[in-house]
Design a protein around this motif. Structure first.
Motif, PDB file in Angstrom:
ATOM      1  N   SER A  87       7.329   0.208   3.373  1.00 35.43           N
ATOM      2  CA  SER A  87       6.537  -0.125   2.187  1.00 35.43           C
ATOM      3  C   SER A  87       5.329   0.781   2.007  1.00 35.43           C
ATOM      4  O   SER A  87       4.940   1.086   0.886  1.00 35.43           O
ATOM      5  N   LEU A  88       4.722   1.173   3.105  1.00 33.98           N
ATOM      6  CA  LEU A  88       3.486   1.949   3.033  1.00 33.98           C
ATOM      7  C   LEU A  88       3.724   3.437   2.853  1.00 33.98           C
ATOM      8  O   LEU A  88       2.873   4.151   2.334  1.00 33.98           O
ATOM      9  N   SER A  89       4.898   3.927   3.272  1.00 31.37           N
ATOM     10  CA  SER A  89       5.178   5.364   3.166  1.00 31.37           C
ATOM     11  C   SER A  89       5.330   5.765   1.696  1.00 31.37           C
ATOM     12  O   SER A  89       5.761   4.969   0.867  1.00 31.37           O
ATOM     13  N   PRO A  90       4.954   7.011   1.364  1.00 32.26           N
ATOM     14  CA  PRO A  90       4.991   7.449  -0.036  1.00 32.26           C
ATOM     15  C   PRO A  90       6.393   7.403  -0.632  1.00 32.26           C
ATOM     16  O   PRO A  90       7.384   7.663   0.043  1.00 32.26           O
ATOM     17  N   GLY A  91       6.442   7.046  -1.878  1.00 29.91           N
ATOM     18  CA  GLY A  91       7.685   7.001  -2.638  1.00 29.91           C
ATOM     19  C   GLY A  91       7.331   6.857  -4.108  1.00 29.91           C
ATOM     20  O   GLY A  91       6.153   6.761  -4.460  1.00 29.91           O
ATOM     21  N   PRO A  92       8.327   6.812  -4.982  1.00 36.38           N
ATOM     22  CA  PRO A  92       8.038   6.717  -6.421  1.00 36.38           C
ATOM     23  C   PRO A  92       7.185   5.512  -6.807  1.00 36.38           C
ATOM     24  O   PRO A  92       6.250   5.637  -7.597  1.00 36.38           O
ATOM     25  N   VAL A  93       7.487   4.350  -6.257  1.00 35.53           N
ATOM     26  CA  VAL A  93       6.709   3.152  -6.606  1.00 35.53           C
ATOM     27  C   VAL A  93       5.272   3.280  -6.110  1.00 35.53           C
ATOM     28  O   VAL A  93       4.329   2.915  -6.818  1.00 35.53           O
ATOM     29  N   ASN A  94       5.093   3.825  -4.913  1.00 29.84           N
ATOM     30  CA  ASN A  94       3.752   4.018  -4.375  1.00 29.84           C
ATOM     31  C   ASN A  94       2.939   4.968  -5.256  1.00 29.84           C
ATOM     32  O   ASN A  94       1.740   4.765  -5.465  1.00 29.84           O
ATOM     33  N   MET A  95       3.593   6.024  -5.767  1.00 33.07           N
ATOM     34  CA  MET A  95       2.902   6.981  -6.633  1.00 33.07           C
ATOM     35  C   MET A  95       2.470   6.316  -7.941  1.00 33.07           C
ATOM     36  O   MET A  95       1.381   6.573  -8.444  1.00 33.07           O
ATOM     37  N   VAL A  96       3.324   5.452  -8.484  1.00 27.83           N
ATOM     38  CA  VAL A  96       2.952   4.730  -9.705  1.00 27.83           C
ATOM     39  C   VAL A  96       1.799   3.773  -9.416  1.00 27.83           C
ATOM     40  O   VAL A  96       0.875   3.629 -10.222  1.00 27.83           O
ATOM     41  N   CYS A  97       1.812   3.130  -8.244  1.00 25.61           N
ATOM     42  CA  CYS A  97       0.703   2.244  -7.869  1.00 25.61           C
ATOM     43  C   CYS A  97      -0.609   3.026  -7.783  1.00 25.61           C
ATOM     44  O   CYS A  97      -1.637   2.589  -8.303  1.00 25.61           O
ATOM     45  N   LEU A  98      -0.569   4.179  -7.153  1.00 21.71           N
ATOM     46  CA  LEU A  98      -1.761   5.019  -7.045  1.00 21.71           C
ATOM     47  C   LEU A  98      -2.248   5.447  -8.425  1.00 21.71           C
ATOM     48  O   LEU A  98      -3.443   5.344  -8.738  1.00 21.71           O
ATOM     49  N   GLY A  99      -1.320   5.902  -9.258  1.00 16.97           N
ATOM     50  CA  GLY A  99      -1.689   6.325 -10.613  1.00 16.97           C
ATOM     51  C   GLY A  99      -2.211   5.177 -11.451  1.00 16.97           C
ATOM     52  O   GLY A  99      -3.183   5.330 -12.194  1.00 16.97           O
ATOM     53  N   SER A 100      -1.604   4.010 -11.329  1.00 20.66           N
ATOM     54  CA  SER A 100      -2.064   2.853 -12.098  1.00 20.66           C
ATOM     55  C   SER A 100      -3.444   2.403 -11.642  1.00 20.66           C
ATOM     56  O   SER A 100      -4.290   2.050 -12.457  1.00 20.66           O
ATOM     57  N   GLY A 101      -3.675   2.423 -10.329  1.00 23.61           N
ATOM     58  CA  GLY A 101      -5.003   2.082  -9.832  1.00 23.61           C
ATOM     59  C   GLY A 101      -6.055   3.023 -10.358  1.00 23.61           C
ATOM     60  O   GLY A 101      -7.169   2.612 -10.710  1.00 23.61           O
ATOM     61  N   ARG A 141      -5.816   4.888 -13.187  1.00 24.10           N
ATOM     62  CA  ARG A 141      -5.919   4.811 -14.642  1.00 24.10           C
ATOM     63  C   ARG A 141      -6.426   3.459 -15.138  1.00 24.10           C
ATOM     64  O   ARG A 141      -7.144   3.394 -16.133  1.00 24.10           O
ATOM     65  N   HIS A 142      -6.031   2.367 -14.461  1.00 31.10           N
ATOM     66  CA  HIS A 142      -6.310   1.040 -15.016  1.00 31.10           C
ATOM     67  C   HIS A 142      -7.135   0.133 -14.109  1.00 31.10           C
ATOM     68  O   HIS A 142      -7.525  -0.952 -14.522  1.00 31.10           O
ATOM     69  N   GLY A 143      -7.324   0.511 -12.857  1.00 31.32           N
ATOM     70  CA  GLY A 143      -8.084  -0.323 -11.936  1.00 31.32           C
ATOM     71  C   GLY A 143      -7.207  -1.291 -11.163  1.00 31.32           C
ATOM     72  O   GLY A 143      -6.002  -1.410 -11.406  1.00 31.32           O
ATOM     73  N   LEU A 144      -7.835  -1.960 -10.213  1.00 34.40           N
ATOM     74  CA  LEU A 144      -7.122  -2.827  -9.270  1.00 34.40           C
ATOM     75  C   LEU A 144      -6.487  -4.037  -9.942  1.00 34.40           C
ATOM     76  O   LEU A 144      -5.284  -4.266  -9.856  1.00 34.40           O
ATOM     77  N   ARG A 145      -7.286  -4.820 -10.613  1.00 34.10           N
ATOM     78  CA  ARG A 145      -6.787  -6.088 -11.165  1.00 34.10           C
ATOM     79  C   ARG A 145      -5.663  -5.882 -12.171  1.00 34.10           C
ATOM     80  O   ARG A 145      -4.655  -6.588 -12.151  1.00 34.10           O
ATOM     81  N   ALA A 146      -5.803  -4.898 -13.039  1.00 37.94           N
ATOM     82  CA  ALA A 146      -4.798  -4.668 -14.079  1.00 37.94           C
ATOM     83  C   ALA A 146      -3.472  -4.171 -13.499  1.00 37.94           C
ATOM     84  O   ALA A 146      -2.439  -4.269 -14.157  1.00 37.94           O
ATOM     85  N   SER A 147      -3.494  -3.646 -12.294  1.00 33.62           N
ATOM     86  CA  SER A 147      -2.286  -3.075 -11.690  1.00 33.62           C
ATOM     87  C   SER A 147      -1.518  -4.054 -10.817  1.00 33.62           C
ATOM     88  O   SER A 147      -0.405  -3.740 -10.366  1.00 33.62           O
ATOM     89  N   LEU A 148      -2.077  -5.225 -10.559  1.00 40.30           N
ATOM     90  CA  LEU A 148      -1.421  -6.153  -9.634  1.00 40.30           C
ATOM     91  C   LEU A 148      -0.152  -6.783 -10.198  1.00 40.30           C
ATOM     92  O   LEU A 148       0.707  -7.229  -9.441  1.00 40.30           O
ATOM     93  N   GLY A 149       0.001  -6.813 -11.521  1.00 38.20           N
ATOM     94  CA  GLY A 149       1.259  -7.285 -12.107  1.00 38.20           C
ATOM     95  C   GLY A 149       2.407  -6.370 -11.719  1.00 38.20           C
ATOM     96  O   GLY A 149       3.494  -6.831 -11.352  1.00 38.20           O
ATOM     97  N   ALA A 161      -6.427   2.411  -3.365  1.00 35.83           N
ATOM     98  CA  ALA A 161      -6.797   3.822  -3.165  1.00 35.83           C
ATOM     99  C   ALA A 161      -7.001   4.511  -4.509  1.00 35.83           C
ATOM    100  O   ALA A 161      -7.953   5.284  -4.688  1.00 35.83           O
ATOM    101  N   GLY A 162      -6.133   4.219  -5.475  1.00 37.79           N
ATOM    102  CA  GLY A 162      -6.300   4.790  -6.816  1.00 37.79           C
ATOM    103  C   GLY A 162      -7.564   4.301  -7.485  1.00 37.79           C
ATOM    104  O   GLY A 162      -8.300   5.075  -8.110  1.00 37.79           O
TER     105      GLY A 162
END
Length: 197
Positions: free
Chosen positions: A17-31, A33-41, A162-163
């Motif tokens: 789960s913690l190793s880099p992958g496509p979903v992790n990159m989107v999580c980083l980018g969303s954090g 661009r949009h911040g923590l709370r908005a990305s938890l969905g 991190a994002g």
């Protein structure tokens, strides 16, 4: 169920789960661009999407796809299209933080769908199920999925955090643009693995 397997199962879930992958990159980018709370969905959708995939693989979905190569190829091309779309969205982002509240962050459904199109998720599900569960013992699959869910959610949340931390540290649009384009290149590059035989 052998309880001594819970620690290795947890360690596997954390590493996957913690190793880099496509979903992790989107999580980083969303954090970023949009911040923590908005990305938890997105994080919650990705977690539940992965657990659904994990259980389905454990119940025999991987065997079905081996018998239906056309369906597997269709899923592979859908994954490429989806990852390229996300890459394009990131690459064209201006890096401006002003007005971000009007933009919609990736949501729950996008997170769930992305896991089903994510080659890393399929690999993690297949290898985890193969290494730690037996078809004759469905309780092992249930325990593994129950361990995996919070570990996956917390791991993806770390990427979002991190994002969000990067967003606080750098308000320069040029720096955020570079980060977004770097993430876009990584996402697009991950498509190469989908196209390999």
């Amino acid at each position: 169920m052998d309880l001594s397997l819970t620690l290795p199962m947890s360690a596997f879930a954390l590493a996957a789960s913690l190793s880099p992958g496509p979903v992790n990159m989107v999580c980083l980018g969303s954090g970023t661009r949009h911040g923590l709370r908005a990305s938890l969905g997105f994080v919650s959708g990705a977690t539940l999407g992965f657990i659904g995939l994990f259980v389905a693989v454990g119940l025999g979905l991987a065997e079905v796809l081996l018998r239906l190569p056309g369906l597997a190829a269709l899923m592979r091309w859908a994954a490429v299209a989806f990852l390229l779309y996300l890459s394009w969205q990131l690459a064209r982002d201006s890096g401006e933080l002003a007005g971000r509240d009007q933009e919609a962050p990736p949501g729950f459904v996008a997170g769930a769908l992305m896991q089903w199109l994510n080659p890393k998720a399929w690999l993690a599900a297949a290898s985890g199920v193969g290494a730690y569960t037996h078809a004759a013992r469905p309780e092992e699959l249930a325990v593994f999925a129950a361990l995996y869910a919070p570990i996956c959610w917390l791991s993806l949340s770390c990427w979002v955090y991190a994002g969000a931390a990067f967003r606080r540290l750098s308000t320069t649009p040029r720096v955020l643009r570079r980060l977004n384009r770097g993430l876009a290149a990584l996402l697009a590059g991950s498509c190469v693995f989908l196209l390999l035989p």
